[in-house]
Write a protein that holds these residues in place. Sequence first.
Motif, PDB file in Angstrom:
ATOM      1  N   SER A   1     -12.288  65.398  27.303  1.00 25.09           N
ATOM      2  CA  SER A   1     -11.637  66.703  27.229  1.00 25.09           C
ATOM      3  C   SER A   1     -10.221  66.607  27.758  1.00 25.09           C
ATOM      4  O   SER A   1      -9.918  65.793  28.630  1.00 25.09           O
ATOM      5  CB  SER A   1     -12.447  67.710  28.059  1.00 25.09           C
ATOM      6  N   MET A   2      -9.354  67.443  27.219  1.00 25.86           N
ATOM      7  CA  MET A   2      -7.985  67.599  27.713  1.00 25.86           C
ATOM      8  C   MET A   2      -7.268  66.256  27.840  1.00 25.86           C
ATOM      9  O   MET A   2      -6.688  65.923  28.872  1.00 25.86           O
ATOM     10  CB  MET A   2      -7.998  68.327  29.060  1.00 25.86           C
ATOM     11  N   HIS A   3      -7.287  65.493  26.758  1.00 27.91           N
ATOM     12  CA  HIS A   3      -6.716  64.140  26.787  1.00 27.91           C
ATOM     13  C   HIS A   3      -5.200  64.138  26.968  1.00 27.91           C
ATOM     14  O   HIS A   3      -4.629  63.095  27.274  1.00 27.91           O
ATOM     15  CB  HIS A   3      -7.098  63.395  25.511  1.00 27.91           C
ATOM     16  N   GLN A   4      -4.558  65.276  26.780  1.00 27.40           N
ATOM     17  CA  GLN A   4      -3.102  65.333  26.972  1.00 27.40           C
ATOM     18  C   GLN A   4      -2.716  65.920  28.330  1.00 27.40           C
ATOM     19  O   GLN A   4      -1.542  66.167  28.597  1.00 27.40           O
ATOM     20  CB  GLN A   4      -2.456  66.172  25.861  1.00 27.40           C
ATOM     21  N   TRP A   5      -3.703  66.159  29.183  1.00 22.12           N
ATOM     22  CA  TRP A   5      -3.420  66.785  30.476  1.00 22.12           C
ATOM     23  C   TRP A   5      -3.824  65.822  31.583  1.00 22.12           C
ATOM     24  O   TRP A   5      -4.994  65.700  31.932  1.00 22.12           O
ATOM     25  CB  TRP A   5      -4.180  68.103  30.589  1.00 22.12           C
ATOM     26  N   ASP A   6      -2.864  65.142  32.169  1.00 26.65           N
ATOM     27  CA  ASP A   6      -3.143  64.123  33.176  1.00 26.65           C
ATOM     28  C   ASP A   6      -3.837  64.692  34.402  1.00 26.65           C
ATOM     29  O   ASP A   6      -4.704  64.034  34.998  1.00 26.65           O
ATOM     30  CB  ASP A   6      -1.849  63.412  33.590  1.00 26.65           C
ATOM     31  N   TRP A   7      -3.462  65.894  34.807  1.00 23.65           N
ATOM     32  CA  TRP A   7      -4.079  66.483  35.990  1.00 23.65           C
ATOM     33  C   TRP A   7      -5.583  66.643  35.779  1.00 23.65           C
ATOM     34  O   TRP A   7      -6.386  66.335  36.665  1.00 23.65           O
ATOM     35  CB  TRP A   7      -3.454  67.838  36.310  1.00 23.65           C
ATOM     36  N   TYR A   8      -5.980  67.114  34.605  1.00 24.31           N
ATOM     37  CA  TYR A   8      -7.412  67.298  34.332  1.00 24.31           C
ATOM     38  C   TYR A   8      -8.126  65.949  34.307  1.00 24.31           C
ATOM     39  O   TYR A   8      -9.255  65.824  34.822  1.00 24.31           O
ATOM     40  CB  TYR A   8      -7.647  68.022  33.006  1.00 24.31           C
ATOM     41  N   LYS A   9      -7.515  64.942  33.722  1.00 21.92           N
ATOM     42  CA  LYS A   9      -8.147  63.618  33.685  1.00 21.92           C
ATOM     43  C   LYS A   9      -8.351  63.088  35.101  1.00 21.92           C
ATOM     44  O   LYS A   9      -9.355  62.415  35.387  1.00 21.92           O
ATOM     45  CB  LYS A   9      -7.300  62.657  32.852  1.00 21.92           C
ATOM     46  N   GLY A  10      -7.413  63.413  35.991  1.00 23.36           N
ATOM     47  CA  GLY A  10      -7.602  63.047  37.387  1.00 23.36           C
ATOM     48  C   GLY A  10      -8.740  63.823  38.019  1.00 23.36           C
ATOM     49  O   GLY A  10      -9.513  63.287  38.822  1.00 23.36           O
ATOM     50  N   LEU A  11      -8.873  65.096  37.654  1.00 21.64           N
ATOM     51  CA  LEU A  11      -9.952  65.929  38.176  1.00 21.64           C
ATOM     52  C   LEU A  11     -11.316  65.399  37.731  1.00 21.64           C
ATOM     53  O   LEU A  11     -12.246  65.280  38.538  1.00 21.64           O
ATOM     54  CB  LEU A  11      -9.774  67.374  37.696  1.00 21.64           C
ATOM     55  N   ALA A  12     -11.445  65.063  36.438  1.00 18.25           N
ATOM     56  CA  ALA A  12     -12.702  64.522  35.923  1.00 18.25           C
ATOM     57  C   ALA A  12     -12.945  63.106  36.434  1.00 18.25           C
ATOM     58  O   ALA A  12     -14.099  62.662  36.526  1.00 18.25           O
ATOM     59  CB  ALA A  12     -12.690  64.539  34.398  1.00 18.25           C
ATOM     60  N   GLY A  13     -11.869  62.399  36.748  1.00 20.52           N
ATOM     61  CA  GLY A  13     -11.985  61.060  37.313  1.00 20.52           C
ATOM     62  C   GLY A  13     -12.137  59.949  36.307  1.00 20.52           C
ATOM     63  O   GLY A  13     -12.106  58.775  36.666  1.00 20.52           O
ATOM     64  N   GLY A  14     -12.312  60.285  35.060  1.00 20.62           N
ATOM     65  CA  GLY A  14     -12.440  59.295  34.000  1.00 20.62           C
ATOM     66  C   GLY A  14     -12.127  59.955  32.676  1.00 20.62           C
ATOM     67  O   GLY A  14     -12.375  61.154  32.487  1.00 20.62           O
ATOM     68  N   GLU A  15     -11.579  59.181  31.741  1.00 21.25           N
ATOM     69  CA  GLU A  15     -11.252  59.703  30.413  1.00 21.25           C
ATOM     70  C   GLU A  15     -12.042  58.935  29.373  1.00 21.25           C
ATOM     71  O   GLU A  15     -11.888  57.721  29.220  1.00 21.25           O
ATOM     72  CB  GLU A  15      -9.755  59.598  30.130  1.00 21.25           C
ATOM     73  N   PHE A  16     -12.897  59.638  28.640  1.00 25.65           N
ATOM     74  CA  PHE A  16     -13.716  59.029  27.608  1.00 25.65           C
ATOM     75  C   PHE A  16     -12.865  58.310  26.570  1.00 25.65           C
ATOM     76  O   PHE A  16     -11.860  58.840  26.100  1.00 25.65           O
ATOM     77  CB  PHE A  16     -14.560  60.111  26.927  1.00 25.65           C
ATOM     78  N   ASP A  17     -13.294  57.106  26.216  1.00 23.12           N
ATOM     79  CA  ASP A  17     -12.641  56.350  25.151  1.00 23.12           C
ATOM     80  C   ASP A  17     -13.576  56.200  23.955  1.00 23.12           C
ATOM     81  O   ASP A  17     -13.229  56.537  22.833  1.00 23.12           O
ATOM     82  CB  ASP A  17     -12.219  54.974  25.668  1.00 23.12           C
ATOM     83  N   ASN A  18     -14.785  55.683  24.191  1.00 21.15           N
ATOM     84  CA  ASN A  18     -15.740  55.493  23.092  1.00 21.15           C
ATOM     85  C   ASN A  18     -17.124  55.265  23.695  1.00 21.15           C
ATOM     86  O   ASN A  18     -17.291  55.195  24.910  1.00 21.15           O
ATOM     87  CB  ASN A  18     -15.333  54.303  22.219  1.00 21.15           C
ATOM     88  N   HIS A  19     -18.104  55.156  22.812  1.00 16.73           N
ATOM     89  CA  HIS A  19     -19.455  54.814  23.253  1.00 16.73           C
ATOM     90  C   HIS A  19     -20.100  53.946  22.185  1.00 16.73           C
ATOM     91  O   HIS A  19     -19.544  53.739  21.108  1.00 16.73           O
ATOM     92  CB  HIS A  19     -20.304  56.064  23.539  1.00 16.73           C
ATOM     93  N   GLY A  20     -21.287  53.460  22.488  1.00 18.11           N
ATOM     94  CA  GLY A  20     -21.976  52.559  21.582  1.00 18.11           C
ATOM     95  C   GLY A  20     -22.689  53.282  20.457  1.00 18.11           C
ATOM     96  O   GLY A  20     -22.450  54.465  20.188  1.00 18.11           O
ATOM     97  N   SER A  21     -23.583  52.555  19.792  1.00 16.39           N
ATOM     98  CA  SER A  21     -24.321  53.093  18.652  1.00 16.39           C
ATOM     99  C   SER A  21     -25.728  52.522  18.668  1.00 16.39           C
ATOM    100  O   SER A  21     -26.016  51.556  19.380  1.00 16.39           O
ATOM    101  CB  SER A  21     -23.616  52.722  17.343  1.00 16.39           C
ATOM    102  N   ASN A  22     -26.598  53.125  17.874  1.00 14.77           N
ATOM    103  CA  ASN A  22     -27.967  52.645  17.786  1.00 14.77           C
ATOM    104  C   ASN A  22     -28.622  53.223  16.547  1.00 14.77           C
ATOM    105  O   ASN A  22     -28.024  54.047  15.839  1.00 14.77           O
ATOM    106  CB  ASN A  22     -28.765  53.034  19.039  1.00 14.77           C
ATOM    107  N   GLY A  23     -29.852  52.808  16.275  1.00 14.41           N
ATOM    108  CA  GLY A  23     -30.602  53.379  15.182  1.00 14.41           C
ATOM    109  C   GLY A  23     -31.040  54.790  15.504  1.00 14.41           C
ATOM    110  O   GLY A  23     -31.218  55.160  16.667  1.00 14.41           O
TER     111      GLY A  23
END
Length: 778
Positions: free
Chosen positions: A452-474
């Motif tokens: 969320s809010m990938h253009q807002w650095d303050w929020y990314k600091g609040l969440a503590g991590g910024e999602f990039d991607n995840h895996g896949s499965n059947g």
Amino acid sequence: MLTVPALLLGAPGVALAAESGAAPVLDTATLSPVAEVLNYNGATTTAYTPSSTTGTNGWFTGGEVTLRLSATDDDTVASFRVTVGSDPAVEVPAVRNGARGTADYVIKGDRNSTVRYSAVDAAGNVSAAKTVTVRIDTKPPVAAWPGVANGKVPHSALASSITPTRTDPTPGSGGAAVRDMWIDGTWTYPLPLDPATLSVGGHTWAVNLGDSAGNGAKYTLTFQITTSVADLRALVQRYVAAGKVSSPNGDRLLALLAEADGGDAQAALTRFGRLAGEVVPEGHMRDSLVKDAAYLVEELRGVKHPDIATGVTVSEGQGMARYPFRVPAEPVRNAKPKFKILLFGPKPGAFRHEHIPLTMSVIQDMGRANNFDVDVYDYLSPDVSVPNPFESIERLSQYDAIVGVSSVGNDTFSTARPSGADPNVKVNEQAVLKQYINNGGGFVALHGATDSMHQWDWYKGLAGGEFDNHGSNGGGIQNTCGACNIGELVTEDGTNPATRQFPEKLKIVDELYNWTFLPREKVHVLQTLNESTYVGSIGAGAGRIEGADHPISWCQNYDGGRSFTQALLHNWENTLDPLFQQNILEGVKWAAGQTEANCVTHDELRKLVAAGAADGSVGADLASGLSQALGASYDAYLVKDYAGALAQAKTFRHLVDANLHGPGQATLRTRADELVSWMKVLDDKGATLRFTSQPKSRAVGAGEDAVFSAPAEGRNVAYQWQVKSPGSAEWTDVAGQTSFAIVVTATPELSGSEYRVRVSDPTGELLSRSASLKVSGR
């Protein structure tokens, strides 16, 4: 005999006296059987989509589905016309009850078909057709091991060559996925099996497969590991290439195998096994070489090893469970609440996670059971939602903590959203959220709240991590979580109230996030993922992985407020797990300021020191000393040199305690104590670089081999052997000798030489004791 005109009998195609000529009014058909509890298949951006099918994802898992038809007519409904897929249309007689007609039509066999149906009255008028999708899948997926010929597997076979295939019989729901795996009856993570980890002889390999409909089956392969000199050669080469055996030691082992091929095989293999036992690391690599050599020696001596009865058996398996549909209820109101929180989800148009309604409902349950009030702000629950609480700090300040329940989207907090009271007035929601945190508010980020809010650095600091991607499965891995992986959750800091209930290691099934930046650099990590348990999983992908350090849950004191993040919970079953329910509850209570927990970070202390230097409460020299100790602790922490990080944290605390006594520095003193406590927790659990044994002096005859070994523990330990020649005072590195053991062919000139090894890991280096070589003549 009286003759009745056809007109009065209602013959097809002939209008009755009361017939208006209008077609029947067709009702929407229903399907049976109906499950007792609605299954949740997810949501569009505008509506929930529950399902009453017996399986998951809108599938029926029984052999028959009954299409229940009904219609009304101003006279008589005569029949229903049903077309299943491309099959010919079937006329189904109606059961008449006045102007109403009903009928059941049974659809059999596995299929994924569009069913077209209409009603026909006695005069032949046909209603407009309606359609319904009927999905039937009664067959579980199938596993096969095409790489296993006649039930035998060479010991040096590559894991990829014997990995089972997974298929779902056509027509079917597809999505065949490995939900569980067992080797010799012991559950293991579903990774491709390296035969070298097993002993020669008989074994079983079982997989539980599931499909997207919820069918499951367990397939068990009984097979035999075989070995040969060629297998031993391939294994040695593999271990040398992987850096587990040094090239010089590998060359010696390979030379003995060459002797076995061309001369006295029994003697050469005996020497091979003895040498492998000394120069190959302890574990399956050593066992595979030593035991295989002994097995081949037994065969040369005439010992008969029995063949194993091999083959594949099928038994009942466990498919994925249906997701019980549940949505948030009215706001939770207690007589004398301890505190009040807000649950909020994504804005319309953003990706919507399926776990949201259940997670919100479970947190409402927590509020009722633990005496705190709960409001909901979610566009898919308008009847129970409060007006936009982010319109003003006055509205938001009524909450002790706010919980982002997968609040995905770059528009989650707008700087110019129209006000609900006056669309011409724009509200800066970002400013309201930031003021709320600055005023001491609490924030809980669950799963997609980090996306969320990938253009807002303050929020990314609040969440503590910024999602990039995840895996896949059947699709058969987990209902509404087709990207879930099976992996190991490691509790790094079990002193926090949110993690005390977890074992140190736990098998989980969830969607595992990867990050654009390493959260460890900014937050107080509570839990991590062991990527080795799921990277390369059978039928699954891990996305762009993090590597040796993969935080997944953390907390922090942030910009005046408190922030707790649990990035798991896409899997609805984890929301129902008491371990994670306690995790959420304690995270909420801490964020709301109801409990205390150690969530200190180096970054927080850095800012406190800087603030003290700026307002003059921390002198310049002291600030410099504090910054130096804090920086050294942080640098050691990042490379997991926790002993070093602890020592520097103690230095920092000593400086604080010795120089800062006023009430205005209470927070800094408390946080200094917490830093020491945190680093001690990590140091107590961390692996310390050390030797597990020291090299011993050797006395051998000329031409014989002397082995010196000094295995060490640590993090990715590197070895370098050194020699001091007879009469020399200098130690020099021995080229290529980079394993825990060195083999020296004794010559008279080497008598009196000494050997030692230097080991290193990210935390530092150590030297072993020296051992001498004494060579006797022949």
